[in-house]
Design a protein around this motif. Structure first.
Motif, PDB file in Angstrom:
ATOM      1  N   GLU A  45       0.825  -1.205   0.000  1.00 25.17           N
ATOM      2  CA  GLU A  45       0.000   0.000   0.000  1.00 25.17           C
ATOM      3  C   GLU A  45       0.862   1.258   0.000  1.00 25.17           C
ATOM      4  O   GLU A  45       0.566   2.220  -0.702  1.00 25.17           O
ATOM      5  CB  GLU A  45      -0.923   0.008   1.215  1.00 25.17           C
ATOM      6  CG  GLU A  45      -2.028  -1.017   1.158  1.00 25.17           C
ATOM      7  CD  GLU A  45      -2.866  -1.030   2.430  1.00 25.17           C
ATOM      8  OE1 GLU A  45      -2.813  -0.047   3.192  1.00 25.17           O
ATOM      9  OE2 GLU A  45      -3.568  -2.028   2.648  1.00 25.17           O
ATOM     10  N   GLU A  46       1.934   1.253   0.778  1.00 24.09           N
ATOM     11  CA  GLU A  46       2.814   2.419   0.841  1.00 24.09           C
ATOM     12  C   GLU A  46       3.536   2.637  -0.483  1.00 24.09           C
ATOM     13  O   GLU A  46       3.750   3.771  -0.896  1.00 24.09           O
ATOM     14  CB  GLU A  46       3.814   2.275   1.984  1.00 24.09           C
ATOM     15  CG  GLU A  46       3.178   2.418   3.340  1.00 24.09           C
ATOM     16  CD  GLU A  46       4.166   2.250   4.484  1.00 24.09           C
ATOM     17  OE1 GLU A  46       5.373   2.138   4.222  1.00 24.09           O
ATOM     18  OE2 GLU A  46       3.712   2.245   5.636  1.00 24.09           O
ATOM     19  N   ASP A  47       3.925   1.562  -1.159  1.00 21.43           N
ATOM     20  CA  ASP A  47       4.594   1.689  -2.450  1.00 21.43           C
ATOM     21  C   ASP A  47       3.676   2.348  -3.479  1.00 21.43           C
ATOM     22  O   ASP A  47       4.139   3.100  -4.338  1.00 21.43           O
ATOM     23  CB  ASP A  47       5.052   0.324  -2.962  1.00 21.43           C
ATOM     24  CG  ASP A  47       6.251  -0.201  -2.199  1.00 21.43           C
ATOM     25  OD1 ASP A  47       6.902   0.613  -1.489  1.00 21.43           O
ATOM     26  OD2 ASP A  47       6.539  -1.407  -2.298  1.00 21.43           O
ATOM     27  N   LYS A  48       2.389   2.081  -3.399  1.00 25.31           N
ATOM     28  CA  LYS A  48       1.442   2.695  -4.320  1.00 25.31           C
ATOM     29  C   LYS A  48       1.336   4.197  -4.079  1.00 25.31           C
ATOM     30  O   LYS A  48       1.036   4.956  -4.990  1.00 25.31           O
ATOM     31  CB  LYS A  48       0.067   2.056  -4.165  1.00 25.31           C
ATOM     32  CG  LYS A  48       0.010   0.629  -4.647  1.00 25.31           C
ATOM     33  CD  LYS A  48      -1.362   0.040  -4.395  1.00 25.31           C
ATOM     34  CE  LYS A  48      -1.399  -1.439  -4.751  1.00 25.31           C
ATOM     35  NZ  LYS A  48      -2.707  -2.038  -4.434  1.00 25.31           N
ATOM     36  N   LYS A  49       1.575   4.641  -2.860  1.00 28.65           N
ATOM     37  CA  LYS A  49       1.444   6.048  -2.500  1.00 28.65           C
ATOM     38  C   LYS A  49       2.684   6.868  -2.856  1.00 28.65           C
ATOM     39  O   LYS A  49       2.638   8.087  -2.844  1.00 28.65           O
ATOM     40  CB  LYS A  49       1.174   6.188  -1.007  1.00 28.65           C
ATOM     41  CG  LYS A  49      -0.138   5.611  -0.568  1.00 28.65           C
ATOM     42  CD  LYS A  49      -0.301   5.744   0.924  1.00 28.65           C
ATOM     43  CE  LYS A  49      -1.555   5.057   1.423  1.00 28.65           C
ATOM     44  NZ  LYS A  49      -1.674   5.144   2.881  1.00 28.65           N
ATOM     45  N   LEU A  50       3.805   6.212  -3.144  1.00 30.48           N
ATOM     46  CA  LEU A  50       5.042   6.923  -3.415  1.00 30.48           C
ATOM     47  C   LEU A  50       4.952   7.679  -4.735  1.00 30.48           C
ATOM     48  O   LEU A  50       4.479   7.160  -5.739  1.00 30.48           O
ATOM     49  CB  LEU A  50       6.220   5.943  -3.464  1.00 30.48           C
ATOM     50  CG  LEU A  50       6.548   5.232  -2.171  1.00 30.48           C
ATOM     51  CD1 LEU A  50       7.703   4.273  -2.400  1.00 30.48           C
ATOM     52  CD2 LEU A  50       6.890   6.203  -1.076  1.00 30.48           C
ATOM     53  N   VAL A  51       5.429   8.933  -4.700  1.00 27.55           N
ATOM     54  CA  VAL A  51       5.439   9.776  -5.884  1.00 27.55           C
ATOM     55  C   VAL A  51       6.870  10.254  -6.087  1.00 27.55           C
ATOM     56  O   VAL A  51       7.511  10.715  -5.135  1.00 27.55           O
ATOM     57  CB  VAL A  51       4.502  10.991  -5.688  1.00 27.55           C
ATOM     58  CG1 VAL A  51       4.547  11.906  -6.885  1.00 27.55           C
ATOM     59  CG2 VAL A  51       3.096  10.527  -5.406  1.00 27.55           C
ATOM     60  N   PRO A  52       7.403  10.147  -7.294  1.00 24.68           N
ATOM     61  CA  PRO A  52       8.773  10.609  -7.526  1.00 24.68           C
ATOM     62  C   PRO A  52       8.910  12.097  -7.201  1.00 24.68           C
ATOM     63  O   PRO A  52       8.017  12.898  -7.477  1.00 24.68           O
ATOM     64  CB  PRO A  52       9.010  10.358  -9.010  1.00 24.68           C
ATOM     65  CG  PRO A  52       7.937   9.411  -9.440  1.00 24.68           C
ATOM     66  CD  PRO A  52       6.803   9.589  -8.490  1.00 24.68           C
ATOM     67  N   MET A  53      10.042  12.440  -6.621  1.00 17.86           N
ATOM     68  CA  MET A  53      10.293  13.822  -6.239  1.00 17.86           C
ATOM     69  C   MET A  53      10.950  14.558  -7.407  1.00 17.86           C
ATOM     70  O   MET A  53      11.845  14.023  -8.060  1.00 17.86           O
ATOM     71  CB  MET A  53      11.215  13.854  -5.014  1.00 17.86           C
ATOM     72  CG  MET A  53      11.455  15.238  -4.467  1.00 17.86           C
ATOM     73  SD  MET A  53      12.520  15.232  -3.010  1.00 17.86           S
ATOM     74  CE  MET A  53      11.415  14.557  -1.791  1.00 17.86           C
ATOM     75  N   ASP A  54      10.508  15.763  -7.650  1.00 19.57           N
ATOM     76  CA  ASP A  54      11.093  16.607  -8.677  1.00 19.57           C
ATOM     77  C   ASP A  54      12.545  16.912  -8.305  1.00 19.57           C
ATOM     78  O   ASP A  54      12.875  17.085  -7.131  1.00 19.57           O
ATOM     79  CB  ASP A  54      10.270  17.908  -8.777  1.00 19.57           C
ATOM     80  CG  ASP A  54      10.791  18.819  -9.839  1.00 19.57           C
ATOM     81  OD1 ASP A  54      11.356  19.878  -9.470  1.00 19.57           O
ATOM     82  OD2 ASP A  54      10.645  18.485 -11.019  1.00 19.57           O
ATOM     83  N   GLU A  55      13.427  16.981  -9.286  1.00 19.33           N
ATOM     84  CA  GLU A  55      14.853  17.212  -9.032  1.00 19.33           C
ATOM     85  C   GLU A  55      15.092  18.537  -8.305  1.00 19.33           C
ATOM     86  O   GLU A  55      15.911  18.610  -7.391  1.00 19.33           O
ATOM     87  CB  GLU A  55      15.625  17.191 -10.359  1.00 19.33           C
ATOM     88  CG  GLU A  55      17.112  17.402 -10.211  1.00 19.33           C
ATOM     89  CD  GLU A  55      17.814  16.319  -9.397  1.00 19.33           C
ATOM     90  OE1 GLU A  55      18.869  16.626  -8.812  1.00 19.33           O
ATOM     91  OE2 GLU A  55      17.316  15.186  -9.335  1.00 19.33           O
ATOM     92  N   THR A  56      14.380  19.578  -8.676  1.00 16.48           N
ATOM     93  CA  THR A  56      14.533  20.879  -8.019  1.00 16.48           C
ATOM     94  C   THR A  56      14.120  20.783  -6.551  1.00 16.48           C
ATOM     95  O   THR A  56      14.814  21.283  -5.671  1.00 16.48           O
ATOM     96  CB  THR A  56      13.673  21.946  -8.733  1.00 16.48           C
ATOM     97  OG1 THR A  56      14.020  21.961 -10.112  1.00 16.48           O
ATOM     98  CG2 THR A  56      13.885  23.309  -8.133  1.00 16.48           C
ATOM     99  N   GLU A  57      13.013  20.119  -6.309  1.00 12.56           N
ATOM    100  CA  GLU A  57      12.531  19.940  -4.943  1.00 12.56           C
ATOM    101  C   GLU A  57      13.531  19.121  -4.118  1.00 12.56           C
ATOM    102  O   GLU A  57      13.793  19.425  -2.953  1.00 12.56           O
ATOM    103  CB  GLU A  57      11.176  19.239  -4.969  1.00 12.56           C
ATOM    104  CG  GLU A  57      10.550  19.045  -3.617  1.00 12.56           C
ATOM    105  CD  GLU A  57       9.221  18.305  -3.695  1.00 12.56           C
ATOM    106  OE1 GLU A  57       8.574  18.200  -2.648  1.00 12.56           O
ATOM    107  OE2 GLU A  57       8.837  17.831  -4.786  1.00 12.56           O
ATOM    108  N   ARG A  58      14.109  18.108  -4.738  1.00 14.14           N
ATOM    109  CA  ARG A  58      15.099  17.263  -4.063  1.00 14.14           C
ATOM    110  C   ARG A  58      16.321  18.076  -3.671  1.00 14.14           C
ATOM    111  O   ARG A  58      16.810  17.994  -2.541  1.00 14.14           O
ATOM    112  CB  ARG A  58      15.496  16.097  -4.967  1.00 14.14           C
ATOM    113  CG  ARG A  58      16.382  15.059  -4.301  1.00 14.14           C
ATOM    114  CD  ARG A  58      16.705  13.920  -5.251  1.00 14.14           C
ATOM    115  NE  ARG A  58      17.645  14.303  -6.276  1.00 14.14           N
ATOM    116  CZ  ARG A  58      18.969  14.318  -6.116  1.00 14.14           C
ATOM    117  NH1 ARG A  58      19.495  13.969  -4.984  1.00 14.14           N
ATOM    118  NH2 ARG A  58      19.750  14.683  -7.110  1.00 14.14           N
ATOM    119  N   GLN A  59      16.814  18.910  -4.594  1.00 17.97           N
ATOM    120  CA  GLN A  59      17.981  19.743  -4.307  1.00 17.97           C
ATOM    121  C   GLN A  59      17.678  20.775  -3.213  1.00 17.97           C
ATOM    122  O   GLN A  59      18.520  21.032  -2.353  1.00 17.97           O
ATOM    123  CB  GLN A  59      18.465  20.466  -5.577  1.00 17.97           C
ATOM    124  CG  GLN A  59      19.181  19.562  -6.553  1.00 17.97           C
ATOM    125  CD  GLN A  59      20.431  18.950  -5.945  1.00 17.97           C
ATOM    126  OE1 GLN A  59      21.142  19.566  -5.164  1.00 17.97           O
ATOM    127  NE2 GLN A  59      20.680  17.699  -6.303  1.00 17.97           N
TER     128      GLN A  59
END
Length: 85
Positions: free
Chosen positions: A17-31
């Motif tokens: 269930e948690e894996d389904k909720k994961l959303v990739p983070m934008d590179e700018t947001e990550r930095q």
């Protein structure tokens, strides 16, 4: 044995269930997040270093220093995790 199996199944369901909720983070947001964590690390490290230079260290100071050490370790782990490609 039955209890262990039930626990494993529960955790497997929860992980799926948690894996389904994961959303990739934008590179700018990550930095931005990495930079914010590094700034927080600098702030905590500065306070930690200043505490080490005090002549009289009380029980509260020892607990504060230990808490700062734990926070620094967690920040380092978070920065490392976010820095991976």
């Amino acid at each position: 044995e039955i209890i262990d199996q039930h626990v494993r199944e529960q955790f497997a369901d929860k992980d799926a269930e948690e894996d389904k909720k994961l959303v990739p983070m934008d590179e700018t947001e990550r930095q931005e997040l990495i930079n914010a964590l590094k700034l927080r690390w600098d702030k905590v490290n500065n306070a930690y270093q200043m505490l080490g230079h005090r002549v009289a260290i009380g029980n509260g100071d020892i607990k504060r220093k230990e808490a700062q050490e734990r926070e620094l370790e967690q920040l380092e782990k978070d920065i490392e995790k976010l820095s991976r490609p």
